[in-house]
Design a protein around this motif. Structure first.
Motif, short mmCIF file in Angstrom:
data_model
loop_
_atom_site.label_atom_id
_atom_site.label_comp_id
_atom_site.label_asym_id
_atom_site.label_seq_id
_atom_site.Cartn_x
_atom_site.Cartn_y
_atom_site.Cartn_z
N GLN A 1 -47.59 17.61 -31.09
CA GLN A 1 -45.90 17.01 -30.98
C GLN A 1 -45.60 18.40 -29.85
N PRO A 2 -46.07 17.96 -28.53
CA PRO A 2 -45.60 18.66 -27.62
C PRO A 2 -43.90 18.63 -27.02
N LEU A 3 -42.88 18.19 -27.90
CA LEU A 3 -41.96 17.64 -27.26
C LEU A 3 -40.93 17.51 -27.87
N GLN A 4 -39.47 17.85 -27.55
CA GLN A 4 -38.28 17.84 -27.93
C GLN A 4 -37.55 16.93 -27.62
N LEU A 5 -36.49 16.79 -28.38
CA LEU A 5 -35.64 15.68 -28.20
C LEU A 5 -34.64 16.29 -28.57
N LEU A 6 -33.29 15.87 -26.71
CA LEU A 6 -32.08 16.73 -27.29
C LEU A 6 -31.39 15.35 -27.64
N ILE A 7 -29.84 15.88 -28.27
CA ILE A 7 -29.37 14.16 -28.39
C ILE A 7 -28.23 14.24 -28.36
N ILE A 8 -27.62 14.10 -27.29
CA ILE A 8 -26.22 14.33 -26.58
C ILE A 8 -25.02 13.37 -27.20
N LYS A 9 -24.03 13.94 -27.53
CA LYS A 9 -22.82 13.45 -27.87
C LYS A 9 -22.04 14.27 -27.35
N ASP A 10 -21.09 13.95 -26.46
CA ASP A 10 -20.53 14.83 -25.31
C ASP A 10 -20.49 14.29 -23.71
N LYS B 1 -18.07 14.75 -22.00
CA LYS B 1 -17.91 15.80 -20.43
C LYS B 1 -19.67 15.96 -19.68
N ILE B 2 -20.29 16.43 -20.60
CA ILE B 2 -21.71 16.50 -20.80
C ILE B 2 -22.44 15.32 -19.58
N GLN B 3 -22.18 13.84 -20.25
CA GLN B 3 -22.49 12.47 -20.25
C GLN B 3 -22.40 12.90 -18.23
N LYS B 4 -20.94 13.02 -18.51
CA LYS B 4 -20.51 12.19 -17.03
C LYS B 4 -20.90 13.24 -16.34
N GLU B 5 -21.38 14.25 -15.95
CA GLU B 5 -22.16 15.07 -15.52
C GLU B 5 -23.34 15.39 -14.88
N LEU B 6 -24.17 14.36 -16.18
CA LEU B 6 -25.36 13.75 -16.20
C LEU B 6 -25.78 12.60 -15.00
N THR B 7 -24.28 11.93 -15.22
CA THR B 7 -24.69 10.98 -14.65
C THR B 7 -24.85 10.88 -12.43
N GLU B 8 -23.73 11.90 -12.80
CA GLU B 8 -24.24 12.03 -11.07
C GLU B 8 -25.16 12.68 -11.16
N HIS B 9 -26.43 12.77 -11.59
CA HIS B 9 -27.85 13.08 -11.76
C HIS B 9 -28.98 12.18 -11.74
N SER B 10 -28.09 10.68 -12.36
CA SER B 10 -28.99 9.83 -12.80
C SER B 10 -28.41 8.66 -11.69
N TRP B 11 -28.74 8.74 -10.46
CA TRP B 11 -28.81 7.72 -9.55
C TRP B 11 -27.14 6.74 -9.75
N ASN B 12 -26.02 7.29 -10.48
CA ASN B 12 -25.13 7.14 -10.89
C ASN B 12 -24.94 5.60 -12.41
N GLN B 13 -26.22 6.36 -12.50
CA GLN B 13 -26.39 4.60 -14.26
C GLN B 13 -25.35 5.14 -15.08
N ASP C 1 -21.55 6.19 -20.32
CA ASP C 1 -20.47 4.97 -21.07
C ASP C 1 -21.71 4.84 -22.62
N ALA C 2 -22.74 5.66 -22.53
CA ALA C 2 -23.25 5.32 -23.67
C ALA C 2 -22.71 6.58 -25.21
N SER C 3 -22.98 5.76 -26.45
CA SER C 3 -22.54 6.61 -27.52
C SER C 3 -23.34 8.16 -27.74
N HIS C 4 -24.63 8.04 -27.65
CA HIS C 4 -25.26 9.13 -27.37
C HIS C 4 -26.54 8.85 -26.30
N LEU C 5 -27.17 10.45 -25.47
CA LEU C 5 -27.51 10.51 -24.84
C LEU C 5 -28.80 10.80 -25.67
N LEU C 6 -30.15 10.26 -25.05
CA LEU C 6 -31.46 10.56 -25.89
C LEU C 6 -32.03 10.90 -24.28
#
Length: 211
Positions: free
Chosen positions: A44-53, A55-67, A72-77
């Motif tokens: 299990q060399p993994l960890q899962l981040l569950i983001i429900k914010d 403000k953070i989701q919008k900031e990350l959108t800029e670095h997700s080719w504006n997808q 808009d998702a309920s949560h971002l994994l």
């Protein structure tokens, strides 16, 4: 729905309803499913981040080719890999095996030493590639679980990991982001939800070999 109907139902959601939020029970189920995902050697060399914010989701959108799904998702994994898989990490895993299964040390020791030797001889890049393959296993498992639970999802490689790592302070956690999975509920006007699946067909995908 049965499993095939569930997989027919799912698609890579292009537009989420940003007013619909997944219940905590659904998030707990996703978390358990992630933890139960098969990984090589069980390490299990993994960890899962569950983001429900938002403000953070919008900031990350800029670095997700504006997808827009990221915002808009309920949560971002965010599926991440551990940056350091060394002898200490492997020994800790075998201590858990011994504790949970009451397996004698003399039975576990040869395999433990074999893995430590193997990973010690691998380069950092080789270990990273190996760990990333485990992330894809987890992604596939989560997509199936989401389909069964009628949770919409959109698997993504299209993002800038370095920016995600910086914004989420992943270096401090000893992690690197490798895959992104927005989850939630599809918008009623997402035209892609009604499109027929385009697949090569079972006869072109499966080769049966029998006596």
């Amino acid at each position: 729905m049965n499993i095939i109907e569930s997989l027919q139902w799912r698609y890579a959601t292009k537009k989420f309803d940003n007013q619909k939020i997944l219940s905590q029970d659904k998030i707990d189920l996703i978390s358990e499913a992630f933890n139960l995902t098969a990984t090589s050697y069980g390490l299990q060399p993994l960890q899962l981040l569950i983001i429900k914010d938002k403000k953070i989701q919008k900031e990350l959108t800029e670095h997700s080719w504006n997808q827009q799904q990221v915002a808009d998702a309920s949560h971002l994994l965010v599926i991440c890999i551990e940056n350091k898989i060394d002898a200490k990490y492997i020994t800790k895993y075998f201590e858990s095996v011994k504790s949970i299964r009451n397996t004698p040390s003399e039975i576990l020791k040869p395999f433990e030493e074999q893995l430590i030797t193997s990973f010690t001889q691998k380069s950092k890049e080789e270990i990273s590639i190996w760990a990333t393959k485990q992330a894809y296993l987890a992604m596939g498992n989560l997509l199936t679980v989401c389909a069964i639970e009628k949770i919409d999802a959109c698997p993504m490689e299209g993002f800038i990991p370095e920016k995600y790592d910086e914004i989420l302070n992943l270096k401090d956690l000893g992690l690197t982001s490798v895959l992104v999975l927005p989850i939630g509920y599809r918008a009623e006007d997402d035209m892609f939800s009604e499109l027929k699946k385009v697949r090569r067909g079972v006869q072109n995908m499966v080769v049966n070999i029998s006596s």
